[in-house]
Write a protein that holds these residues in place. Sequence first.
Motif, mmCIF file in Angstrom:
data_model
loop_
_atom_site.group_PDB
_atom_site.id
_atom_site.type_symbol
_atom_site.label_atom_id
_atom_site.label_comp_id
_atom_site.label_asym_id
_atom_site.label_seq_id
_atom_site.Cartn_x
_atom_site.Cartn_y
_atom_site.Cartn_z
ATOM 1 N N GLN A 259 -6.213 5.351 1.383
ATOM 2 C CA GLN A 259 -6.223 4.400 0.273
ATOM 3 C C GLN A 259 -7.210 4.850 -0.801
ATOM 4 O OE1 GLN A 259 -7.173 0.713 2.541
ATOM 5 N NE2 GLN A 259 -5.368 -0.159 1.520
ATOM 6 N N ASP B 30 -4.963 -0.743 -2.498
ATOM 7 C CA ASP B 30 -3.960 0.304 -2.711
ATOM 8 C C ASP B 30 -3.154 0.502 -1.426
ATOM 9 O OD1 ASP B 30 -2.509 2.554 -3.464
ATOM 10 O OD2 ASP B 30 -4.104 3.910 -2.775
ATOM 11 N N LYS C 139 7.836 -7.403 -4.808
ATOM 12 C CA LYS C 139 6.624 -8.117 -5.198
ATOM 13 C C LYS C 139 6.634 -9.580 -4.760
ATOM 14 C CE LYS C 139 5.454 -5.195 -9.158
ATOM 15 N NZ LYS C 139 5.121 -5.146 -10.610
ATOM 16 N N THR D 251 11.939 -2.889 -1.118
ATOM 17 C CA THR D 251 10.973 -1.823 -1.380
ATOM 18 C C THR D 251 11.383 -0.547 -0.621
ATOM 19 O OG1 THR D 251 9.559 -2.307 0.523
ATOM 20 C CG2 THR D 251 9.165 -3.580 -1.497
ATOM 21 N N ASP E 118 3.677 3.439 2.052
ATOM 22 C CA ASP E 118 5.047 3.881 1.771
ATOM 23 C C ASP E 118 5.203 5.366 2.075
ATOM 24 O OD1 ASP E 118 5.638 1.372 0.881
ATOM 25 O OD2 ASP E 118 5.441 1.847 -1.238
ATOM 26 N N GLY F 48 5.199 -4.976 -2.066
ATOM 27 C CA GLY F 48 5.191 -3.876 -3.022
ATOM 28 C C GLY F 48 6.342 -3.970 -3.998
ATOM 29 N N SER G 130 -0.042 2.184 -1.578
ATOM 30 C CA SER G 130 0.975 3.200 -1.840
ATOM 31 C C SER G 130 1.035 4.227 -0.705
ATOM 32 C CB SER G 130 0.674 3.908 -3.162
ATOM 33 O OG SER G 130 -0.614 4.519 -3.129
#
Length: 638
Positions: free
Chosen positions: A246, A251, A36, A91, A256, A32, A253
């Motif tokens: 998701q 996805d 990356k 991250t 996190d 992420g 995110s």
Amino acid sequence: MKIGGVDFPRPLLEALQKGHLVVFAGAGVSMGPPAKLPDFKRLAGQLATDTGHPRKKGEPVDRFLGRLKIKGVEVHQQVAKILQRDGLEPTDLHRNLLRLYGPPDGVRIATTNFDLLFEQSAAELFPSATPRVFQAPALPLGSRFRGIVHLHGSVDEPDEMVLTHLDFGHAYLTESDGWARRFLVDLFANNTVLFVGYSHNDTIMTYLTPSLPPAGDHWRFALIGERRKERDHWHRMGVVPIEFPQEDADDFSGLDIVVDKLAKHAQRTILEWRQLISTVAGGRPPIVDDENASIVNHAMSAPELTRFFTEAAKRPEWIEWLRQQGHLDCLFTYGETTQQVAELALWLAEEFAIAHPDAVLALLEQYRGNISVKLWHQLARSVGNREASTLMDTATVSKWVHFLTTSMPPRVHEYTIEFLSELAETSSRLGALQSLLQLYDAMAKPSHEVRPIQEYSNYATKYQHYLKEFWNKSLQPNLEHMAWTLLERTTERLAERYSSAAAWATLYQGIDPDSFGRSAIEPHRQDEHNQGSVNTLIDIARECLEWLAANDPEYVGSWCNRFSSSEVPLLRRLAIHAMSTRDDLSPDHKINWLLERCDLNELAARHEIFQAAKAAYPQASPHRRADFIEAVSGGPST
């Protein structure tokens, strides 16, 4: 427990709380922003581009890297260079995974990543003391390590990184090396593990899975995206999937977010828990799959948290909600009273027994009368409280009396008898006579419980006091309504006590300890310091008989005829005393009754016989006097 919209199993949360959870971090943690970094496949693709050696279709990544190594490509150094670009930043996931553990010496992270982003994050989070770092092949014991373990090496020492099929063979398969396998067997056999940043078909998992020992008592979990359709694959590997939300399969995110929520949960202070639980408990019960429901369920996991809930939960709807969740089951089992039972019992009794009795009684009905001793005592205390009981109507008092008297535990404390005595005053005030009789039955029931001598002495003294108070304040004022029933029930209690004495062979010449310890049926100075509850029972029976002798002499005559030949000495003595108090009979009639119904030389009833004769003999006819003297002169019967 639902945290951040994700259901985290209780074993995982408990392992985290106890320091038994190890996070197993994969490439997804570093993919992420802002890092990356590429995963294993993309790393191979970049090497293929940089070296001009394409990867064959279907060729495993480790085999491809091994082929490059054989061709003379410095695979390890080039990979290290890719993973050490300038400006590389960790991250949020790196930080949040470290935050799961609180202080740095609690960190337990194993990673197959080569980058040093965990170390970089740790330096930011723990500037004064960072976790220890271990790099393959020099690994600690998997069972109890603390710190960050680079299972496949790191960019610090590129030559030790596990990249090619030969590297994996040395790390996992060979007897001489096999450091990764040894570490993992020890790790998984002694800890609960959470996989983060892996897919079920990652190259690393093909080596990792065969190394896993049977799960046993330790769980394996994996955080996976709900859109990636991997649940069944993880289950087949013996790993429990935990799905995070998701938008689509690419996805991440939500990962996190959910780890951030989990970290906040793990590091929440006791004051923060109090505020959170109190806020939820102060409202209406949530739906069962709501996150607030998880907060309440967590509050039920420890007495100190349960107390925060009970202090704030004032709505009776919580009773049924907790019952449906199984949190009140502990109140309806026999056994040792835990702090959890004590907290919930106090809450139910003090908060709802008076203000919302129907809600509590409905709960009790669900369990069909089974009740812990602690809950029974707390209910008796609350319902019997003199001030609180003024808030109840007759119907509610009657319900509580029926429940308490039909579910009374075998061991009753003296203070509980006090509350029952106060509840009797309320029943008397409201005219609930049937409730009075039920309470009397419960209090007068003989107890066969063995207690230490001193404890029994204290108990008997207080028990006698409250039973007398019950009689004086509640029963005696209502004697005109219940003398008949009260006499019958007291008779049964005295007979039960005699049967118990006979069963335990404590009779002496047919006389039980109750009768032997009572000098006279009428008030007598030798009985003033007798502390046994039987003395109050005898007094109650005597006063009932005396009242009935004045108001229903025919009933008394029938009763005396019935019990003049009873095997229970106290009942014979009561019958003789009652006959002597009757004003409707002539002295000759009383002498004649003694001659016909009694053994005038009986040891147990001698006092009552001569007291009756003393009262009737002076006014009796000469003929009856002579008959009495002749019967007495005959001596004791054989």
